[in-house]
Design a protein around this motif. Structure first.
Motif, PDB file in Angstrom:
ATOM      1  N   ARG A  40      -6.735   2.076  26.884  1.00 41.76           N
ATOM      2  CA  ARG A  40      -7.741   3.218  27.362  1.00 41.76           C
ATOM      3  C   ARG A  40      -7.405   3.707  28.684  1.00 41.76           C
ATOM      4  NH1 ARG A  40     -13.362   4.385  25.709  1.00 41.76           N
ATOM      5  NH2 ARG A  40     -13.038   2.282  24.433  1.00 41.76           N
ATOM      6  N   VAL A  54      -9.734  11.087  25.870  1.00 42.64           N
ATOM      7  CA  VAL A  54      -9.637   9.695  25.388  1.00 42.64           C
ATOM      8  C   VAL A  54     -10.344   9.345  24.158  1.00 42.64           C
ATOM      9  CG1 VAL A  54     -10.095   7.355  26.182  1.00 42.64           C
ATOM     10  CG2 VAL A  54      -8.827   8.953  27.831  1.00 42.64           C
ATOM     11  N   LEU A  58      -8.978   7.869  20.603  1.00 45.36           N
ATOM     12  CA  LEU A  58      -9.249   6.894  20.083  1.00 45.36           C
ATOM     13  C   LEU A  58     -10.215   6.823  18.636  1.00 45.36           C
ATOM     14  CD1 LEU A  58     -10.055   4.594  23.188  1.00 45.36           C
ATOM     15  CD2 LEU A  58      -7.767   4.736  21.696  1.00 45.36           C
TER      16      LEU A  58
END
Length: 416
Positions: A40, A54, A58
């Motif tokens: 991350r 981000v 993910l």
């Protein structure tokens, strides 16, 4: 594989020298969370993604080729001296999907056949059946591959009007045979592939695990100057099997149905988009974080595992020598690394014998007949040293020796 799982579940107390799983004592409960956080930060700091980007990277559907392709390319450069463009890497759901994608892409018509060094990993032959691609065995032997037989099989296939597309090979501590291909023969294999216009499908799950302190041999892909090698990789043995992350490196330039020339990896990605859409971004992130934590090198990160597998291999071989001294009809090979040892016995080894071994003797192993596709009896079995302790090896070998002794007595006593 389903059969072995069934047997192990039915007799859970049996010592398993069958499963080629990585050593579990080094699993770290905290590592996946740590690796996820590390990846991350990589997205935010190194790649400059916003918090929204981000989260999307993910949590959303992702690139079909994957989101850690650049880290895999870096890992290959650091650990294997293999230098490829990031876009030549397709991240897959385990190495098994990588095999399926490559074989599906190669199977263009009913004349296509695949050559494979025998004995052959069952995942490869199973994937070939799914895409209706016949597999022609090539002799392996102690050198890992019989180059004369490989050439002969290619010529025989063409003489029968068929088109040999590629040869599947596991040059480092092969599953199931444990054999490896030496440096000189690797170069000869590459030269032969160029002469015969064959691709080489190199599968390398065990390359980081040579026994002892010997230097690793360069992969075929590291020696490949003519883009003859399609390289299959996996993080199941080197990082975390539960993540189910593999990959394929396909940097060959090929023509598409529209006549345009592009990377073979692009064709594989198109097929993958119809199979699994994309590989889990969260699972990729865990592996990506592990790579980042170790500077994209897994050699040092697997030092403990390599030592454990070396210890277990040595312990198994010493145990076989004690239980079957000189003059015994039982033989075995001594692989230079990896997970597997093959034991040869003077009687057929089949699934019925394995069930009897599990039920009456409490030990599991793998019949080598599973790795041949001709249905003939095979007088050999595979032992795995990867997921056991030395004490379990001793107990398993005691039980195996009792089984073999009883079988030798049963098969040599005349009837009546």
């Amino acid at each position: 594989m389903n059969f072995l799982n069934e047997v192990s579940q039915h007799w859970p107390d049996a010592v398993s020298l069958a499963a080629g799983r990585p050593y579990e004592e080094f699993f770290d409960d905290d590592a996946p969370g740590r690796w996820l956080d590390r990846f991350r930060r990589h997205l935010a700091v190194d790649l400059g993604q916003t918090p929204e980007q981000v989260r999307r990277t993910l949590f959303q559907y992702g690139r079909t080729k994957g989101i850690i392709h650049h880290l895999i390319a870096r890992n290959l450069a650091v650990d294997e001296d293999v230098h490829v463009d990031d876009e030549a890497v397709v991240v897959t759901v385990g190495c098994q999907e990588a095999m399926l994608l490559v074989l599906r892409a190669l199977r263009a018509g009913p004349a296509d056949v695949l050559l494979a060094v025998a004995p052959t990993y069952v995942g490869l032959t199973g994937a070939a059946r799914l895409v209706d691609l016949p597999v022609w065995p090539v002799a392996g032997g102690p050198a890992g591959v019989d180059l004369a037989d490989l050439r002969a099989q290619a010529h025989r296939a063409r003489a029968e009007g068929l088109r040999p597309r590629a040869c599947y090979v596991m040059p480092d501590f092969a599953n199931p045979s444990g054999t490896s291909i030496g440096p000189a023969d690797r170069q000869r294999l590459l030269d032969l592939a160029a002469e015969e216009d064959l691709l080489l499908i190199e599968d390398n799950p065990y390359g980081l695990f040579p026994a002892g302190d010997v230097d690793r041999v360069p992969t075929l892909k590291a020696l490949d100057t003519r883009r003859r090698v399609v390289y299959l990789g996996s993080f199941a043995k080197t990082v975390l099997p539960g993540a189910r992350i593999g990959y394929v490196v396909a940097d060959q330039r090929v023509g598409g149905v529209d006549g345009a020339v592009g990377l073979f990896a692009d064709q594989l990605a198109k097929i993958k988009s119809m199979v699994s859409v994309n590989t889990s971004p969260l699972a990729q992130a865990v592996i990506g974080g592990a790579l980042l934590e170790h500077g994209c090198s897994l050699v040092a990160a697997n030092r403990r595992e390599r030592a454990a597998y070396t210890r277990n291999r040595d312990h198994l071989l010493a145990g076989l020598r004690r239980r079957f001294p000189a003059g015994s009809p039982v033989r075995w090979n001594s692989p230079a690394g990896g997970f597997f040892v093959v034991v040869t016995v003077p009687f057929p080894v089949d699934d019925a014998l394995l069930r009897r071994s599990a039920e009456r003797y409490g030990v599991l192993w793998t019949p080598m007949a599973h790795f041949y596709d001709d249905g003939r009896p095979v007088e050999a079995l595979r032992l795995s040293v990867s997921a056991v302790t030395p004490a379990q090896i001793d107990l398993g070998l005691d039980r195996l020796a009792a089984l073999i002794t009883d079988e030798l007595t049963r098969t040599t006593v005349p009837a009546g």
